[in-house]
Motif scaffolding. Structure first.
Motif, mmCIF file in Angstrom:
data_model
loop_
_atom_site.group_PDB
_atom_site.id
_atom_site.type_symbol
_atom_site.label_atom_id
_atom_site.label_comp_id
_atom_site.label_asym_id
_atom_site.label_seq_id
_atom_site.Cartn_x
_atom_site.Cartn_y
_atom_site.Cartn_z
ATOM 1 N N ALA A 1 -20.405 -20.132 16.602
ATOM 2 C CA ALA A 1 -19.182 -20.944 16.665
ATOM 3 C C ALA A 1 -19.475 -22.344 16.150
ATOM 4 N N THR A 2 -18.608 -22.822 15.270
ATOM 5 C CA THR A 2 -18.717 -24.199 14.776
ATOM 6 C C THR A 2 -17.590 -25.034 15.382
ATOM 7 N N ALA A 3 -17.521 -26.292 15.039
ATOM 8 C CA ALA A 3 -16.492 -27.174 15.597
ATOM 9 C C ALA A 3 -15.124 -26.834 15.013
ATOM 10 N N ILE A 4 -14.060 -27.175 15.743
ATOM 11 C CA ILE A 4 -12.698 -26.992 15.231
ATOM 12 C C ILE A 4 -12.104 -28.304 14.738
ATOM 13 N N GLY A 5 -12.783 -29.391 14.984
ATOM 14 C CA GLY A 5 -12.287 -30.690 14.540
ATOM 15 C C GLY A 5 -13.366 -31.739 14.675
ATOM 16 N N ASP A 6 -13.711 -32.050 15.905
ATOM 17 C CA ASP A 6 -14.732 -33.045 16.187
ATOM 18 C C ASP A 6 -16.114 -32.424 15.969
ATOM 19 N N ASP A 7 -16.856 -32.930 14.988
ATOM 20 C CA ASP A 7 -18.153 -32.358 14.643
ATOM 21 C C ASP A 7 -19.157 -32.412 15.794
ATOM 22 N N VAL B 1 -26.935 -8.122 17.977
ATOM 23 C CA VAL B 1 -25.907 -9.118 17.672
ATOM 24 C C VAL B 1 -25.880 -10.121 18.818
ATOM 25 N N SER B 2 -26.051 -11.392 18.504
ATOM 26 C CA SER B 2 -26.156 -12.420 19.537
ATOM 27 C C SER B 2 -25.131 -13.527 19.314
ATOM 28 N N PRO B 3 -24.259 -13.795 20.289
ATOM 29 C CA PRO B 3 -23.289 -14.877 20.129
ATOM 30 C C PRO B 3 -23.913 -16.242 20.401
ATOM 31 N N VAL B 4 -23.535 -17.211 19.603
ATOM 32 C CA VAL B 4 -23.902 -18.608 19.853
ATOM 33 C C VAL B 4 -22.570 -19.319 20.121
ATOM 34 N N PRO B 5 -22.139 -19.373 21.373
ATOM 35 C CA PRO B 5 -20.773 -19.779 21.690
ATOM 36 C C PRO B 5 -20.511 -21.261 21.479
ATOM 37 N N GLY B 6 -19.222 -21.557 21.376
ATOM 38 C CA GLY B 6 -18.798 -22.940 21.184
ATOM 39 C C GLY B 6 -17.292 -23.030 21.147
ATOM 40 N N ALA B 7 -16.776 -23.892 20.298
ATOM 41 C CA ALA B 7 -15.347 -24.182 20.275
ATOM 42 C C ALA B 7 -14.526 -22.969 19.838
ATOM 43 N N CYS B 8 -13.340 -22.833 20.445
ATOM 44 C CA CYS B 8 -12.359 -21.810 20.075
ATOM 45 C C CYS B 8 -10.985 -22.414 20.324
ATOM 46 N N ALA B 9 -10.164 -22.498 19.281
ATOM 47 C CA ALA B 9 -8.875 -23.175 19.403
ATOM 48 C C ALA B 9 -7.982 -22.532 20.462
ATOM 49 N N ALA B 10 -7.992 -21.192 20.530
ATOM 50 C CA ALA B 10 -7.127 -20.497 21.491
ATOM 51 C C ALA B 10 -7.486 -20.877 22.926
ATOM 52 N N ILE B 11 -8.778 -20.846 23.242
ATOM 53 C CA ILE B 11 -9.215 -21.158 24.604
ATOM 54 C C ILE B 11 -9.069 -22.645 24.896
ATOM 55 N N ALA B 12 -9.341 -23.486 23.921
ATOM 56 C CA ALA B 12 -9.155 -24.926 24.109
ATOM 57 C C ALA B 12 -7.697 -25.243 24.436
ATOM 58 N N ALA C 1 -26.730 -15.535 10.077
ATOM 59 C CA ALA C 1 -25.688 -16.145 10.909
ATOM 60 C C ALA C 1 -24.331 -15.872 10.271
ATOM 61 N N LEU C 2 -23.342 -15.642 11.110
ATOM 62 C CA LEU C 2 -21.964 -15.461 10.666
ATOM 63 C C LEU C 2 -21.145 -16.622 11.191
ATOM 64 N N ILE C 3 -20.451 -17.331 10.287
ATOM 65 C CA ILE C 3 -19.570 -18.425 10.712
ATOM 66 C C ILE C 3 -18.209 -18.271 10.035
ATOM 67 N N SER C 4 -17.189 -18.862 10.645
ATOM 68 C CA SER C 4 -15.865 -18.915 10.037
ATOM 69 C C SER C 4 -15.602 -20.341 9.569
ATOM 70 N N ASP C 5 -14.399 -20.598 9.071
ATOM 71 C CA ASP C 5 -14.081 -21.952 8.601
ATOM 72 C C ASP C 5 -14.201 -22.973 9.730
ATOM 73 N N ALA C 6 -13.810 -22.566 10.940
ATOM 74 C CA ALA C 6 -13.881 -23.450 12.102
ATOM 75 C C ALA C 6 -13.782 -22.620 13.368
ATOM 76 N N GLY C 7 -14.453 -23.057 14.416
ATOM 77 C CA GLY C 7 -14.349 -22.376 15.697
ATOM 78 C C GLY C 7 -15.166 -21.106 15.762
#
Length: 288
Positions: A15-21, A113-124, A85-91
């Protein structure tokens, strides 16, 4: 795990940031630095992120149009011992983003397969929406077409827990309008816009008020958007009618399409068709 599998690499879902780096975790940064390759939804966005982090790990584009073709190549590299690593545009990847095929294929191949959790717009958005969060339904993006969008909203109308939607800014007014028509103008909802970014806004109000607020301020029609809608009241179909409605619909959905079954039951019981559509859909899905 056999001996060959013990030498496989690991697929990290990062998971990467959704706005604030600064929301990018230290573990996520270390993982992106350590892997052999980063599978990214958009290599341009990934490139900007990696440059800011001072990371030189190579990237490969993996998006909805090429994922099926890229999966065998990536699985082969994982089986050869490389970690990716698999990442999306954000989150968080896979939440209305590509990656499902790759993750599923990795599991099928016996790759960790191992999750590296972080930001998610839906949960935020849900965490700050001021609506019930003990149970929720994530719907993602509705159809851009009016007919399918209204049909899906009708199917969700009687869902008793909070509903989470993503929406594009150019469709926000049409979507809020449709929600008010289907769910009722008084249904409470929260619009979360540009989460963690400079112009972040959160507005909690009945759907009619929320629509008027967005229509009156063009700034609220820009950016990334999450809509959280309160679940249907527990007694949307009145007590004295609910048993007969369920009994009648149980019979009708065995033989008829959901929409037609709801229409017939509504006419027979003197109830609103929209109130029965969701119940009919639930009964159809629960039928053996």
């Amino acid at each position: 795990m056999n001996e060959a599998q013990s030498h496989f690499g690991v697929l990290y879902v990062v998971a990467t940031a959704i706005g604030d780096d600064e929301d990018l975790s230290a573990r996520a940064k270390a993982t992106l630095q350590a892997v052999s390759l980063i599978a990214a939804e958009d290599t341009r966005d990934a490139g900007r992120l990696l440059r800011e982090l001072g990371i030189s790990t190579p990237t490969m584009a993996v998006h909805e149009h090429n994922e099926a073709d890229r999966v065998p190549v990536l699985i082969e590299r994982l089986q050869a011992g490389e970690s990716l690593a698999l990442i999306s545009d954000a989150g968080t990847p896979l939440i209305s983003d590509p990656g499902y095929r790759l993750v599923a294929a990795a599991h099928e191949a016996g790759i960790r397969v191992s999750p590296v959790p972080g930001a998610c717009a839906a949960i935020a958005a849900l965490s700050a929406a001021g609506l019930a969060s003990d149970r929720f339904h994530f719907e993602g993006f509705l159809s851009a077409k009016a007919g399918p969008r209204e049909a899906r909203l009708n199917a969700l109308a009687q869902t008793p827990h909070s509903l989470i939607f993503y929406e594009a800014p150019h469709r926000i007014i049409d979507t809020l309008t449709a929600m008010g028509q289907v769910f009722g103008a008084a249904r409470l909802a929260t619009l979360a816009r540009e989460l963690t970014k400079t112009f972040e806004t959160m507005k909690r109000a009945p759907l009619a008020e929320l629509l008027a607020w967005v229509e009156a301020d063009s700034n609220q029609q820009r950016g990334e958007m999450v809509i959280v809608v309160a679940g249907a009241p527990a007694l949307a179909v009145a007590d004295e009618h609910r048993i007969s409605a369920e009994a009648l619909l149980t019979i009708l959905v065995r033989e008829l399409p959901v929409k037609q079954a709801a229409s017939i039951a509504a006419e027979a019981l003197g109830l609103r068709k929209n109130a029965l559509y969701g119940l009919a859909q639930q009964l159809r899905e629960a039928a053996p």
